[in-house]
Design a protein around this motif. Sequence first.
Motif, mmCIF file in Angstrom:
data_model
loop_
_atom_site.group_PDB
_atom_site.id
_atom_site.type_symbol
_atom_site.label_atom_id
_atom_site.label_comp_id
_atom_site.label_asym_id
_atom_site.label_seq_id
_atom_site.Cartn_x
_atom_site.Cartn_y
_atom_site.Cartn_z
ATOM 1 N N ASP A 192 0.977 -1.275 -0.033
ATOM 2 C CA ASP A 192 0.075 -0.085 0.010
ATOM 3 C C ASP A 192 0.810 1.278 0.128
ATOM 4 N N ARG A 193 0.430 2.222 -0.692
ATOM 5 C CA ARG A 193 1.014 3.636 -0.706
ATOM 6 C C ARG A 193 0.514 4.280 0.371
ATOM 7 N N VAL A 194 1.280 4.922 0.997
ATOM 8 C CA VAL A 194 0.631 5.719 2.400
ATOM 9 C C VAL A 194 1.608 7.071 2.414
ATOM 10 N N SER A 195 0.739 7.812 3.276
ATOM 11 C CA SER A 195 1.472 9.137 3.538
ATOM 12 C C SER A 195 1.378 9.387 4.843
ATOM 13 N N HIS A 196 2.449 10.106 5.475
ATOM 14 C CA HIS A 196 2.459 10.273 6.998
ATOM 15 C C HIS A 196 3.001 11.613 7.079
ATOM 16 N N ASP A 197 2.237 12.347 8.023
ATOM 17 C CA ASP A 197 2.470 13.804 8.408
ATOM 18 C C ASP A 197 3.820 13.942 8.734
ATOM 19 N N GLU A 198 4.883 13.371 9.172
ATOM 20 C CA GLU A 198 5.798 13.807 9.572
ATOM 21 C C GLU A 198 6.941 13.461 8.598
ATOM 22 N N PHE A 199 6.793 12.024 7.932
ATOM 23 C CA PHE A 199 7.897 11.221 7.005
ATOM 24 C C PHE A 199 7.396 11.518 5.744
ATOM 25 N N GLY A 200 6.423 11.564 5.370
ATOM 26 C CA GLY A 200 6.068 11.801 3.948
ATOM 27 C C GLY A 200 5.468 10.891 3.135
ATOM 28 N N ARG A 210 8.555 1.726 11.987
ATOM 29 C CA ARG A 210 7.529 1.033 12.185
ATOM 30 C C ARG A 210 6.554 2.007 13.144
ATOM 31 N N ILE A 211 5.327 2.010 12.336
ATOM 32 C CA ILE A 211 4.093 2.681 12.926
ATOM 33 C C ILE A 211 3.051 2.067 13.631
ATOM 34 N N THR A 212 2.718 2.213 14.754
ATOM 35 C CA THR A 212 1.641 1.447 15.466
ATOM 36 C C THR A 212 0.419 1.952 15.439
ATOM 37 N N ALA A 213 -0.568 1.222 15.858
ATOM 38 C CA ALA A 213 -2.024 1.665 15.783
ATOM 39 C C ALA A 213 -2.143 2.706 17.111
ATOM 40 N N PRO A 214 -2.948 3.856 16.854
ATOM 41 C CA PRO A 214 -4.120 4.069 16.215
ATOM 42 C C PRO A 214 -3.676 4.478 14.750
ATOM 43 N N PHE A 215 -2.579 4.736 14.383
ATOM 44 C CA PHE A 215 -2.168 5.358 12.845
ATOM 45 C C PHE A 215 -2.933 6.692 12.717
ATOM 46 N N ALA A 216 -2.758 7.706 13.804
ATOM 47 C CA ALA A 216 -3.442 9.085 13.763
ATOM 48 C C ALA A 216 -2.697 9.903 12.446
ATOM 49 N N LYS A 217 -1.396 9.668 12.186
ATOM 50 C CA LYS A 217 -0.911 10.452 11.232
ATOM 51 C C LYS A 217 -0.581 9.769 9.851
ATOM 52 N N GLU A 255 1.803 -6.077 10.641
ATOM 53 C CA GLU A 255 1.471 -7.195 11.813
ATOM 54 C C GLU A 255 -0.054 -6.970 12.186
ATOM 55 N N GLY A 256 -0.588 -8.267 12.552
ATOM 56 C CA GLY A 256 -1.975 -8.496 12.863
ATOM 57 C C GLY A 256 -2.864 -8.157 11.916
ATOM 58 N N ASP A 257 -2.869 -8.543 10.785
ATOM 59 C CA ASP A 257 -3.710 -8.365 9.559
ATOM 60 C C ASP A 257 -3.858 -6.801 9.149
ATOM 61 N N GLY A 258 -2.810 -6.087 9.504
ATOM 62 C CA GLY A 258 -2.518 -4.561 9.164
ATOM 63 C C GLY A 258 -3.410 -3.839 10.228
ATOM 64 N N THR A 259 -3.440 -4.141 11.325
ATOM 65 C CA THR A 259 -4.304 -3.233 12.516
ATOM 66 C C THR A 259 -3.398 -3.076 13.417
ATOM 67 N N ILE A 260 -2.430 -3.448 13.717
ATOM 68 C CA ILE A 260 -1.641 -3.515 14.986
ATOM 69 C C ILE A 260 -0.267 -2.564 14.631
ATOM 70 N N ALA A 261 0.386 -2.988 13.471
ATOM 71 C CA ALA A 261 1.656 -1.956 13.234
ATOM 72 C C ALA A 261 1.808 -2.302 11.714
ATOM 73 N N VAL A 262 2.519 -1.406 11.169
ATOM 74 C CA VAL A 262 2.828 -1.348 9.830
ATOM 75 C C VAL A 262 4.410 -0.672 9.623
ATOM 76 N N LEU A 263 5.180 -1.610 8.945
ATOM 77 C CA LEU A 263 6.717 -1.179 8.697
ATOM 78 C C LEU A 263 6.608 -0.305 7.323
ATOM 79 N N VAL A 264 6.936 0.967 7.249
ATOM 80 C CA VAL A 264 6.958 1.654 6.281
ATOM 81 C C VAL A 264 8.108 2.186 5.833
ATOM 82 N N ASP A 265 8.436 2.108 4.283
ATOM 83 C CA ASP A 265 9.666 2.426 3.839
ATOM 84 C C ASP A 265 9.558 3.770 3.175
ATOM 85 N N PHE A 266 10.113 4.825 3.711
ATOM 86 C CA PHE A 266 9.940 6.133 3.139
ATOM 87 C C PHE A 266 11.331 6.632 2.176
#
Length: 75
Positions: free
Chosen positions: A31-39, A64-71, A47-58
């Motif tokens: 998935d392509r994602v956008s983060h408020d700080e990292f871009g 490693r971004i954990t839930a609740p994925f606010a940003k 991890e956990g079918d995508g609801t616990i944590a996500v490792l993102v390559d910026f």
Amino acid sequence: MTNPTSPRRHLPTSPFRTAAPPPAKRFAVGDRVSHDEFGLGRAISVEGDGTIAVLVDFGSRQERITAPFAKLFLL
């Protein structure tokens, strides 16, 4: 006097339903994602079918971004 900024509480005897909670954000590998700080980035592991944590390559770093994925937002 009541505080106008406090949320109204729901009474159990009310005929109106409470507001449904928003659905949990789910991410998948690739998935392509956008983060408020990292871009902009791409999910490379979940991890956990995508609801616990996500490792993102910026590009320059991996985070490693954990839930609740606010940003973190799905593009």
